[in-house]
Design an enzyme around this catalytic site. Structure first.
Site, short mmCIF file in Angstrom:
data_model
loop_
_atom_site.label_atom_id
_atom_site.label_comp_id
_atom_site.label_asym_id
_atom_site.label_seq_id
_atom_site.Cartn_x
_atom_site.Cartn_y
_atom_site.Cartn_z
N HIS A 54 8.35 -9.69 2.62
CA HIS A 54 8.85 -8.59 1.80
C HIS A 54 9.86 -7.73 2.55
O HIS A 54 10.84 -7.26 1.97
CB HIS A 54 7.67 -7.72 1.34
N HIS A 100 8.17 -5.18 -8.27
CA HIS A 100 6.84 -4.63 -7.99
C HIS A 100 5.83 -5.51 -8.70
O HIS A 100 5.00 -5.04 -9.49
CB HIS A 100 6.75 -3.16 -8.43
#
Length: 742
Positions: A54, A100
């Site tokens: 990430h 998200h």
């Protein structure tokens, strides 16, 4: 965990506790080598989030290098909070998209809400005022109770945050397919405006300058959020609910206004959002980009919970926080501004010259790490790639044209499919008119916002047909960029640049990595041909639930410039008597189509072909025609083919109709051949339009009878439907599905 209970350096190594943080044995050995010693618990935690996929893009960096990132208008490409593109008159547009996904699968309201909050902070951290939010959402089939819950909560989360902060949510897309059942996708895009002189960077420059923490207090929410986002979803994921952050849009509104005021001060040296990995990533990245170091005293960090350890403070992803670097001696100026907004601004450290991140707590140094090792020197993996067996089969599979016995019934059924159906239920929950700059609201090909004080406007969209990418990732990647550009052109704008959100499965599986490689090849080629450089974005991998991957879904966010608001165009037919054209030929291409899914319950075969040179030529011709005042309406032909495009063009407040004649079989109405547009033109402009747009075929006329009538060239009636009937099917589908009991 109290400091006294934290495992020792030896325990971390011997019991391989680092593996629980997502650090491999090889990576731990690298960390030990870099430090020349064993890391403590705080240090291995910091490395684990900074070296997660990430934050580090360790599995995708080789892929990202393929993208074109430079262009005449590009002022800031990838590497900062958001990309920036010049739009003339000393103004620029700032935009970025981020995911998200994992948080939204576990806690959909807060997951979606904080996704919106995070992307807004990325944009205003560049010095820009956010003017619009868009979102690209994927869910499983809407017949599932679990999917209905996720869908309703995600939309409520986006609305709850965006509406409270006063930024219009103006567009996006929602698609439904079974592969997203356990792993929905929530991608949020923010667009902002800035004057050139206000552009700020996330850099910690100037030895001795003050590092300042501003915004909300730090809590224990979101700890290891970046690591959580770099794992597959499983039955155990529910246990990681604490990794989901909690947002406060009213705090964000104050933070936004305070930061935009601070940005005007020359006391500000650098600014960055505390996003993924929180205080860790913002401090390490700002120092690394500036070639400096940072020392911080964690005792000074504002905390909303007692007894927080250095590990918890550094890894917390509490929302609405920023890290600033301020000229030494001018701290009070900045504190006074934040105080005016009732926000905390605390000096927590200073910039050093030794490229180290040093952290102190209770008078002791608790971490000492090289910033470049954290921010720039994560291992980069070149994963093995393998062509999936299904792809080889699809290349050999002939896809017969589906039998369409009743074209009207087929059209009505397609209009009821959740991916095609009106998303009014969604955008009615969004305040898309706040600040009163929205000229084209949700429901057309692209949203359009005017730029006050000028004749200019910005068009914006998000696009990706993941079914095509599943069938052929390279072709699907090209189509995703082309369709985004088509939507921008149909609004009267010139496409400027792209921000991309690469949503894929587990890159450690060779078949998935092949999808990523090929999709990137397609996106790169399309961006080169269509002159839309990639100025930033996000990578979200490990989108799998219980071992099953999502379709490859690289969402393309695109912004375009309208030089004169008189050129703004929408998809709705405008006046009876206008001529209707289709630009581009139609071929029997049904693989991955809505019709194929409707009639066969699955998708297979060879994705529709696309010729990017033809695509570019048609887009340029159409844009020239729009700018010449020759076009009344323009709509790109996508899911559901010409049939659905015509229906969407007649469904408007004016209740117009259309009488159309087409060649071929009825099924061709629903073919998804690429590079096509439905356009309406005044009769007075027929000659000029046909001279300019060579690929345009006259197929009919807009009527005042509120009927969509489609017939064959031999005079056989295929469709005769009242506009009201079409509108009822299209607008009623999603509310009806949400009310139904599974």
């Amino acid at each position: 965990m109290s400091l006294l209970l934290e495992p020792s350096q030896e325990q971390i190594k011997e019991e391989k506790l680092y593996q629980q943080m997502g650090v491999s044995d090889d990576e731990f050995a690298m960390i030990e080598s870099i430090l020349g010693r064993l890391p403590n618990y705080t240090e291995i935690g910091i490395f684990s989030v900074m070296w997660s996929e990430h934050c580090s893009y360790k599995n995708s960096k080789p892929i990202l290098k393929k993208f074109p990132t430079k262009g005449e208008r590009v002022l800031q490409g990838p590497g900062e909070g958001a990309g920036i593109v010049d739009i003339g008159d000393n103004q620029a547009v700032v935009f970025k998209i981020e995911s998200h996904n994992h948080p939204s699968a576990i806690e959909p309201y807060q997951g979606a809400a904080t996704g919106v909050g995070g992307i807004i902070r990325d944009v205003f951290s560049m010095g820009a005022r956010p003017i619009a939010v868009l979102n690209s959402l994927r869910f499983g089939e809407l017949t599932s109770p679990r999917v209905k819950y996720l869908f309703e909560e995600v939309v409520a989360g986006i609305a709850g945050y965006g509406n409270c902060i006063g930024i219009p949510t103006v567009g996006g897309e929602v698609q439904f397919d079974g592969c997203y059942e356990g792993n929905p996708l929530v991608n949020a895009m923010c667009v902002g405006l800035i004057n050139h002189e206000d552009i700020k960077k996330g850099q910690a420059k100037g030895v001795g300058n003050t590092v300042m923490y501003v915004g909300a207090k730090t809590g224990r929410d979101g700890i290891h959020g970046a690591t959580f986002a770099s794992e597959e979803m499983s039955d155990q994921s529910e246990e990681k609910r604490s990794a989901v952050q909690v947002g406060d849009p009213f705090m964000e509104k104050l933070l936004l206004e305070a930061c935009l005021e601070v940005i005007k001060s020359d006391a500000l040296v650098g600014i960055q959002d505390m996003g993924a990995a929180g205080l860790t990533s913002s401090s390490a990245e700002m120092a690394s980009k500036a070639g400096s170091g940072i020392e911080m005293n964690l005792d000074l960090i504002p905390q909303r919970e007692t007894g927080m350890t250095p590990y918890e403070m550094m890894l917390s992803e509490s929302q609405e926080r920023m890290l600033l670097v301020i000229e030494r001696g001018r701290e009070q100026e900045i504190i006074d501004i934040f105080d005016k907004y009732d926000l905390e601004a605390v000096a927590v450290g200073h910039v050093t010259d030794d490229k180290m991140l040093r952290l102190f707590h209770n008078g002791e140094m608790v971490a000492e790490l090289p910033v470049d090792a954290l921010a720039e020197e994560a291992p980069v993996y070149h994963k093995p790639s393998k062509v999936p067996d299904y792809y080889k089969e699809f290349l050999e599979t002939d896809v017969p044209a589906p039998k369409v016995e009743d074209a009207k019934e087929t059209l009505l059924e397609l209009l009821k499919q959740p991916t095609i159906a009106s998303k009014e239920w969604v955008y009615d929950q969004y305040d898309y008119m706040v600040r009163t700059n929205t000229v084209v609201a949700p429901g057309s090909d692209a949203a359009v916002l005017r730029i006050r004080g000028t004749k200019k406007a910005l068009a914006m969209t998000t696009d990706c047909n993941a079914r095509y990418l599943y069938l052929d990732p390279e072709t699907g990647g090209k189509i995703a960029v082309a369709e985004a550009a088509r939507n921008i052109v149909c609004s009267g704008a010139e496409p400027l640049a792209v921000t991309d959100n690469l949503n894929f499965g587990n890159p450690e599986k060779p078949e998935i990595f092949w999808q990523i490689e090929k999709a990137a090849d397609g996106i790169s080629e399309a961006c080169n041909v269509l002159s839309t450089p990639v100025i930033g974005g996000n990578v979200s991998l490990y989108n799998e639930s219980n071992g099953s991957a999502i379709y490859p879904t690289p969402v393309i966010g695109m912004v375009g410039l309208i030089e004169d608001t008189e050129h703004i165009t929408t998809q709705h037919f405008k006046a009876a008597g206008d001529l209707i054209y289709v630009i581009g030929e139609t071929f029997p291409e049904f693989a991955g189509s809505e019709l194929q899914k409707l009639t066969e319950g699955k998708i297979y075969g060879k994705a529709p072909a696309i010729d990017l040179e033809v695509e570019q030529s048609r887009q340029k011709a159409l844009l020239k025609a729009i700018r010449s005042g020759l076009v009344q309406s323009a709509h790109d032909v996508s899911e559901g083919g010409i049939g659905v495009a015509l229906a969407e063009s007649v469904i408007s407040s004016q209740r117009l109709g259309a009488h159309v004649t087409l060649a071929g079989e009825p099924a061709l109405l629903f073919s998804e051949t690429q590079s096509r547009f439905i356009v309406s033109v005044k009769k007075d402009h027929q000659e000029a339009f046909e001279k300019l747009v060579k690929d345009a075929d006259l197929i009919g006329e807009v009527t005042s009878d509120s009927v969509l009538a489609v017939q064959s060239q031999e005079g056989q009636q295929w469709i005769h439907a009242q506009t009201e009937e079409l509108e009822s099917a299209w607008k009623g589908a999603i509310p009806c599905l949400l009310k139904s009991k599974a």
